[in-house]
Scaffold this motif. Structure first.
Motif, PDB file in Angstrom:
ATOM      1  N   SER A   1       0.814  -1.223   0.000  1.00 16.35           N
ATOM      2  CA  SER A   1       0.000   0.000   0.000  1.00 16.35           C
ATOM      3  C   SER A   1       0.845   1.269   0.000  1.00 16.35           C
ATOM      4  N   GLU A   2       1.992   1.224   0.631  1.00 19.23           N
ATOM      5  CA  GLU A   2       2.879   2.392   0.600  1.00 19.23           C
ATOM      6  C   GLU A   2       3.296   2.693  -0.830  1.00 19.23           C
ATOM      7  N   LEU A   3       3.704   1.619  -1.512  1.00 15.50           N
ATOM      8  CA  LEU A   3       4.125   1.784  -2.892  1.00 15.50           C
ATOM      9  C   LEU A   3       2.961   2.279  -3.746  1.00 15.50           C
ATOM     10  N   LEU A   4       1.823   1.745  -3.471  1.00 19.17           N
ATOM     11  CA  LEU A   4       0.630   2.140  -4.225  1.00 19.17           C
ATOM     12  C   LEU A   4       0.382   3.630  -4.071  1.00 19.17           C
ATOM     13  N   ALA A   5       0.583   4.113  -2.859  1.00 21.97           N
ATOM     14  CA  ALA A   5       0.362   5.521  -2.578  1.00 21.97           C
ATOM     15  C   ALA A   5       1.347   6.399  -3.350  1.00 21.97           C
ATOM     16  N   ILE A   6       2.593   5.958  -3.430  1.00 19.93           N
ATOM     17  CA  ILE A   6       3.624   6.738  -4.092  1.00 19.93           C
ATOM     18  C   ILE A   6       3.515   6.676  -5.607  1.00 19.93           C
ATOM     19  N   SER A   7       3.312   5.485  -6.124  1.00 17.21           N
ATOM     20  CA  SER A   7       3.381   5.284  -7.566  1.00 17.21           C
ATOM     21  C   SER A   7       2.145   5.812  -8.283  1.00 17.21           C
ATOM     22  N   ARG A   8       2.330   6.025  -9.557  1.00 17.90           N
ATOM     23  CA  ARG A   8       1.225   6.484 -10.372  1.00 17.90           C
ATOM     24  C   ARG A   8       0.543   5.306 -11.065  1.00 17.90           C
ATOM     25  N   TYR A   9       0.925   4.085 -10.696  1.00 18.00           N
ATOM     26  CA  TYR A   9       0.337   2.916 -11.335  1.00 18.00           C
ATOM     27  C   TYR A   9      -0.889   2.441 -10.578  1.00 18.00           C
ATOM     28  N   PRO A  10      -1.850   1.941 -11.316  1.00 20.90           N
ATOM     29  CA  PRO A  10      -3.040   1.389 -10.658  1.00 20.90           C
ATOM     30  C   PRO A  10      -2.698   0.110  -9.888  1.00 20.90           C
ATOM     31  N   LYS A  11      -3.524  -0.178  -8.929  1.00 23.14           N
ATOM     32  CA  LYS A  11      -3.343  -1.323  -8.043  1.00 23.14           C
ATOM     33  C   LYS A  11      -2.883  -2.592  -8.750  1.00 23.14           C
ATOM     34  N   ALA A  12      -3.706  -3.061  -9.659  1.00 21.73           N
ATOM     35  CA  ALA A  12      -3.436  -4.351 -10.302  1.00 21.73           C
ATOM     36  C   ALA A  12      -2.096  -4.342 -11.026  1.00 21.73           C
ATOM     37  N   THR A  13      -1.809  -3.248 -11.698  1.00 20.07           N
ATOM     38  CA  THR A  13      -0.561  -3.143 -12.450  1.00 20.07           C
ATOM     39  C   THR A  13       0.633  -3.205 -11.516  1.00 20.07           C
ATOM     40  N   LEU A  14       0.590  -2.387 -10.494  1.00 20.71           N
ATOM     41  CA  LEU A  14       1.675  -2.376  -9.515  1.00 20.71           C
ATOM     42  C   LEU A  14       1.852  -3.772  -8.954  1.00 20.71           C
ATOM     43  N   TYR A  15       0.772  -4.388  -8.627  1.00 18.36           N
ATOM     44  CA  TYR A  15       0.816  -5.720  -8.045  1.00 18.36           C
ATOM     45  C   TYR A  15       1.545  -6.700  -8.945  1.00 18.36           C
ATOM     46  N   ARG A  16       1.182  -6.690 -10.193  1.00 21.15           N
ATOM     47  CA  ARG A  16       1.810  -7.631 -11.124  1.00 21.15           C
ATOM     48  C   ARG A  16       3.279  -7.327 -11.345  1.00 21.15           C
ATOM     49  N   LEU A  17       3.613  -6.059 -11.407  1.00 21.07           N
ATOM     50  CA  LEU A  17       5.023  -5.683 -11.569  1.00 21.07           C
ATOM     51  C   LEU A  17       5.837  -6.192 -10.390  1.00 21.07           C
ATOM     52  N   LEU A  18       5.306  -5.995  -9.197  1.00 12.46           N
ATOM     53  CA  LEU A  18       6.012  -6.457  -8.006  1.00 12.46           C
ATOM     54  C   LEU A  18       6.180  -7.972  -8.029  1.00 12.46           C
ATOM     55  N   GLN A  19       5.122  -8.658  -8.403  1.00 18.38           N
ATOM     56  CA  GLN A  19       5.172 -10.110  -8.485  1.00 18.38           C
ATOM     57  C   GLN A  19       6.291 -10.568  -9.409  1.00 18.38           C
ATOM     58  N   THR A  20       6.334  -9.930 -10.557  1.00 18.56           N
ATOM     59  CA  THR A  20       7.350 -10.273 -11.545  1.00 18.56           C
ATOM     60  C   THR A  20       8.750 -10.061 -10.987  1.00 18.56           C
ATOM     61  N   LEU A  21       8.948  -8.914 -10.343  1.00 13.48           N
ATOM     62  CA  LEU A  21      10.268  -8.608  -9.796  1.00 13.48           C
ATOM     63  C   LEU A  21      10.666  -9.602  -8.704  1.00 13.48           C
ATOM     64  N   VAL A  22       9.719  -9.989  -7.903  1.00 13.29           N
ATOM     65  CA  VAL A  22       9.996 -10.989  -6.870  1.00 13.29           C
ATOM     66  C   VAL A  22      10.373 -12.303  -7.541  1.00 13.29           C
ATOM     67  N   ASN A  23       9.561 -12.664  -8.500  1.00 13.78           N
ATOM     68  CA  ASN A  23       9.804 -13.863  -9.298  1.00 13.78           C
ATOM     69  C   ASN A  23      11.207 -13.908  -9.862  1.00 13.78           C
ATOM     70  N   GLN A  24      11.689 -12.753 -10.255  1.00  9.86           N
ATOM     71  CA  GLN A  24      12.992 -12.658 -10.900  1.00  9.86           C
ATOM     72  C   GLN A  24      14.126 -12.519  -9.898  1.00  9.86           C
ATOM     73  N   GLY A  25      13.773 -12.437  -8.622  1.00  6.52           N
ATOM     74  CA  GLY A  25      14.810 -12.342  -7.615  1.00  6.52           C
ATOM     75  C   GLY A  25      15.361 -10.936  -7.441  1.00  6.52           C
ATOM     76  N   MET A  26      14.766  -9.970  -8.107  1.00  9.49           N
ATOM     77  CA  MET A  26      15.236  -8.599  -7.938  1.00  9.49           C
ATOM     78  C   MET A  26      14.689  -8.016  -6.644  1.00  9.49           C
ATOM     79  N   LEU A  27      13.549  -8.537  -6.232  1.00 11.58           N
ATOM     80  CA  LEU A  27      12.981  -8.159  -4.951  1.00 11.58           C
ATOM     81  C   LEU A  27      12.764  -9.428  -4.134  1.00 11.58           C
ATOM     82  N   THR A  28      12.725  -9.260  -2.823  1.00 16.30           N
ATOM     83  CA  THR A  28      12.289 -10.381  -2.001  1.00 16.30           C
ATOM     84  C   THR A  28      11.052  -9.932  -1.253  1.00 16.30           C
ATOM     85  N   GLN A  29      10.205 -10.879  -0.958  1.00 18.01           N
ATOM     86  CA  GLN A  29       8.987 -10.553  -0.243  1.00 18.01           C
ATOM     87  C   GLN A  29       9.020 -11.291   1.086  1.00 18.01           C
ATOM     88  N   ASP A  30       8.776 -10.566   2.131  1.00 17.30           N
ATOM     89  CA  ASP A  30       8.787 -11.203   3.443  1.00 17.30           C
ATOM     90  C   ASP A  30       7.663 -12.216   3.524  1.00 17.30           C
TER      91      ASP A  30
END
Lengths: 261, 261
Positions: free
Chosen positions: A31-60
């Motif tokens: 939600s913090e990221l959602l607040a900052i970014s100009r991307y809609p919820k679903a889009t942001l969500y999928r981008l984050l998922q992809t990045l986690v998937n790729q190991g660029m991000l980790t999710q607790d």
DNA sequence: AGACTTAGTTTCACTTAATGGAACAAAGTC
DNA sequence: GACTTTGTTCCATTAAGTGAAACTAAGTCT
């Protein structure tokens, strides 16, 4: 601090999100990221998922919060080893550090900001990403001004508007005009001084590193505190500093430029 | 070496290309990448363009060759500072290094490989392969085996097939069975030994770092050379090493896991 | 407990962006 | 000057990303 306007395609957006997480430091909730970014919820969500998937991000596992992935550290090691001046400059920095006994900084420019790619502390010395990778403004650091001064006009015109001119100390430049005037002096003298412009009590002398073709590819500086030395004393080290900068530049002959955007 | 099969969308492909450039080391020409990658010409071309645009890659002005961009170094600094054990473990490593006077390594696991996130050099000047950002195989390093041993079964089953079992030295494990057997021993003893399995003449003792919830989040090791110490002498340091690992683990309580894919 | 708010995930018709074969341009080579 | 190699652009086709809204899960409040 600036939010880039351009975003080529999905990849651009994904990297934008990556940077958002990086800027945030530590871990960020969705939600913090959602607040900052100009991307809609679903889009942001999928981008984050992809990045986690790729190991660029980790999710607790529990909290679901995002943080930068260690894969980046791996990639960056390669970048540092192959695309920075650091490995090449190492012996020269070692020698300079041993002689002058003060902190040595090696920096390059990256999208208008100064990026420290290596340094030698006056006391202990070991090379890790701990100190390399740090960014600082260009307009109020010795290395920054040294690079700015010798940048081709076109490149400088791109970079100047990116400077914030935030007054860190009373000595900081607060507007382009005064900085431009100093750059003129720096070009004439061949070295730049940081007169406590970024941090109170910290001064430095910096020299541009130029490849034989004349292109600025970075800068070296000797930094110290006002309690240990004066600007005049630093100036006495000018010949030695220039010699170091030149030595690095000469070896960088075959090297490629570090971009200009 | 391994070419990943999965690629979520465009972002996955772009990061794949980024990794290709990283693996290559130094700078790569378009055609080299084209030869390696499974992407068609036009696609590869556009991906590269995008990455350059984003500052993740730099392109040499003259030759047009690609290399990793310094932006990565910037990002990685954040990753290292906020998502690795390094900053947290620092005081403990310092203390341990001062006491034992040998090289100390701090590692985490990243997609089946060991990633060194920090190190302390021994007082003497002999270089090991490790450096922050460096990767090493898990199956033939002390830290690697220490982590593998305490990984949950599911995670280990994912990671084991990723091991190459390349015989670096005569002592290297060459098949899963013998490694699995040793992991059993490591679990019982609480520490792992590197018996010149990665590099001739280099031995180490390593302990897993576990959060209070019991999850392995990394490993610390004390490394030395056979000319300086024996395995028995290293074993004498076991209590001190375990103490260090535990101290780091305790502080990492609030920390997030380093992924499993 | 049950109603209500907030955070995170999934759906699906829609739209935009990525794709890649092939044509084209530029730089090297014979 | 013709030929090969390497890099860049076109454009109709296809696939992938989009985001409003519906939905589920996890708190909060009374």
């Amino acid at each position: 601090m600036g939010s880039e306007g351009h975003a080529d395609g999905t990849v651009g957006k994904a990297l934008d999100v990556l940077e958002m997480v990086a800027d945030q430091g530590g871990s960020v909730r969705f939600s913090e990221l959602l607040a900052i970014s100009r991307y809609p919820k679903a889009t942001l969500y999928r981008l984050l998922q992809t990045l986690v998937n790729q190991g660029m991000l980790t999710q607790d596992a529990d909290s679901g919060a995002y943080a930068l992935g260690v894969r980046l550290v791996r990639l960056a090691h390669n970048a540092w080893a192959h695309s920075s001046l650091a490995p090449l400059a190492r012996p020269h920095l070692d020698a300079l550090a041993a002689e002058v006994g003060e902190a040595i900084h090696l920096a390059q420019i990256d999208s208008g900001h100064i990026l420290f790619v290596d340094k030698r502390k006056s006391t202990d010395m070991f090379e890790t990403l701990a100190q390399a990778g740090r960014v600082a403004p260009a307009y109020c650091t010795g290395v920054g001004k040294a690079i700015l001064a010798f940048l081709p006009d076109a490149a400088r015109d791109k970079v100047m508007p990116q400077q914030s001119f935030h007054p860190y100390t009373p000595a900081t430049h607060t507007e382009p005009a005064s900085l431009m005037a100093e750059l003129e002096v720096i070009r004439a003298e061949g070295v730049a001084f940081d007169r406590e412009e970024h941090e109170r009590g910290i001064i430095s002398i910096a020299a541009p590193i130029r490849s034989r073709s004349g292109r600025v590819i970075g800068a070296v500086s000797i930094a110290t505190s006002t309690s240990r030395h004066t600007l005049e004393e630093l100036n006495a080290l000018k010949p030695r500093l220039l010699q170091c900068a030149e030595a690095v530049g000469a070896e960088a002959e075959t090297w490629q430029f570090p971009e200009t955007n």
